[in-house]
Motif scaffolding. Structure first.
Motif, mmCIF file in Angstrom:
data_model
loop_
_atom_site.group_PDB
_atom_site.id
_atom_site.type_symbol
_atom_site.label_atom_id
_atom_site.label_comp_id
_atom_site.label_asym_id
_atom_site.label_seq_id
_atom_site.Cartn_x
_atom_site.Cartn_y
_atom_site.Cartn_z
ATOM 1 N N ILE A 25 42.023 40.962 23.350
ATOM 2 C CA ILE A 25 40.984 41.752 22.695
ATOM 3 C C ILE A 25 40.303 42.641 23.728
ATOM 4 O O ILE A 25 39.946 42.178 24.816
ATOM 5 N N ASN A 26 40.137 43.906 23.369
ATOM 6 C CA ASN A 26 39.510 44.877 24.264
ATOM 7 C C ASN A 26 38.155 44.378 24.753
ATOM 8 O O ASN A 26 37.312 43.979 23.960
ATOM 9 N N GLY A 27 37.967 44.364 26.062
ATOM 10 C CA GLY A 27 36.697 43.950 26.652
ATOM 11 C C GLY A 27 36.573 42.454 26.887
ATOM 12 O O GLY A 27 35.598 42.008 27.486
ATOM 13 N N TYR A 28 37.543 41.672 26.411
ATOM 14 C CA TYR A 28 37.487 40.221 26.612
ATOM 15 C C TYR A 28 37.764 39.916 28.082
ATOM 16 O O TYR A 28 38.661 40.505 28.673
ATOM 17 N N PRO A 29 37.018 39.003 28.703
ATOM 18 C CA PRO A 29 37.249 38.693 30.119
ATOM 19 C C PRO A 29 38.672 38.204 30.350
ATOM 20 O O PRO A 29 39.182 37.372 29.605
ATOM 21 N N ARG A 30 39.276 38.716 31.365
ATOM 22 C CA ARG A 30 40.660 38.381 31.680
ATOM 23 C C ARG A 30 40.713 37.353 32.806
ATOM 24 O O ARG A 30 40.077 37.532 33.837
ATOM 25 N N ALA A 31 41.461 36.305 32.597
ATOM 26 C CA ALA A 31 41.636 35.281 33.627
ATOM 27 C C ALA A 31 42.604 35.797 34.691
ATOM 28 O O ALA A 31 43.554 36.511 34.383
ATOM 29 N N ARG A 32 42.343 35.438 35.925
ATOM 30 C CA ARG A 32 43.279 35.754 37.006
ATOM 31 C C ARG A 32 44.414 34.746 36.947
ATOM 32 O O ARG A 32 44.188 33.544 36.818
ATOM 33 N N LEU A 33 45.649 35.229 37.006
ATOM 34 C CA LEU A 33 46.821 34.358 36.978
ATOM 35 C C LEU A 33 47.341 34.168 38.396
ATOM 36 O O LEU A 33 47.427 35.119 39.162
ATOM 37 N N THR A 34 47.691 32.941 38.727
ATOM 38 C CA THR A 34 48.255 32.632 40.030
ATOM 39 C C THR A 34 49.207 31.452 39.874
ATOM 40 O O THR A 34 49.222 30.797 38.830
ATOM 41 N N THR A 35 50.004 31.198 40.881
ATOM 42 C CA THR A 35 50.875 30.030 40.847
ATOM 43 C C THR A 35 50.347 28.971 41.812
ATOM 44 O O THR A 35 49.642 29.277 42.763
#
Length: 181
Positions: free
Chosen positions: A140-150
């Motif tokens: 959803i536009n403007g929804y906080p995005r989680a940082r992805l990592t391994t």
């Protein structure tokens, strides 16, 4: 949040240094999220869950159906890096389903970081741009995005985490009730 992808998909969420367990100790069973259904008759539908479509066996089976070749995850990773058409096709499809599952984790838990662990962590690394692209299209536009990592702990990350949890419980009396639950 930690998402472990191997022979299924598991999820664990840590908040303020504690694992969120839920009312019945089952929080994080995100692998059972239904991502799609296939109608198979008037009264029934086959459920496609995240762990049935994004795990290692499903990925290797999809590649085998396209190439009629049994392969290992390492070979598939090498084929994807070499831009082999069948590998790119299954990688793109896997990335879409992985992103849909991660969206559920993002919407359910609003994590700052999602750590990908398990046998599929290296495959995730080679497909991360594809996963990120699908997330960008569907979040959803403007929804906080989680940082992805391994995970930096490799294939033993889940075992190390469980051992650390039990070790901490030995010295934290407030966690003893959590373990018994």
């Amino acid at each position: 949040a930690l998402v472990s992808v191997s022979g299924g998909v598991g999820c664990g969420v840590v908040s303020e240094g504690r694992i969120i367990r839920g009312a019945h100790g089952l929080a994080g069973e995100m692998g059972h999220i239904v991502l799609d259904t296939r109608e198979s008759g008037a009264a029934s539908a086959a459920r496609i869950t995240w762990d049935r479509i994004a795990d290692k066996d499903s990925l290797l089976a999809a590649y085998r159906r396209r190439t009629e070749t049994r392969t290992s995850l390492k070979h598939l990773i090498d084929a994807q890096r070499a831009h082999e058409p069948a590998a790119l096709e299954v990688s793109t499809t896997w990335a879409k389903w992985m992103a849909y599952g991660l969206l559920s984790v993002i919407y359910a838990y609003d994590p700052d970081v999602i750590v990908i662990a398990g046998d599929m962590a290296e495959f995730f690394e080679v497909c991360e741009d594809l996963v990120q692209s699908h997330l960008s299209k569907t979040l959803i536009n403007g929804y906080p995005r989680a940082r992805l990592t391994t995970s930096s702990l490799g294939a033993n990350g889940c075992a190390i985490g469980a051992a650390a949890y039990m070790h901490r419980a030995m010295f934290d009396a407030t966690m003893i009730d959590d373990i018994a639950a």
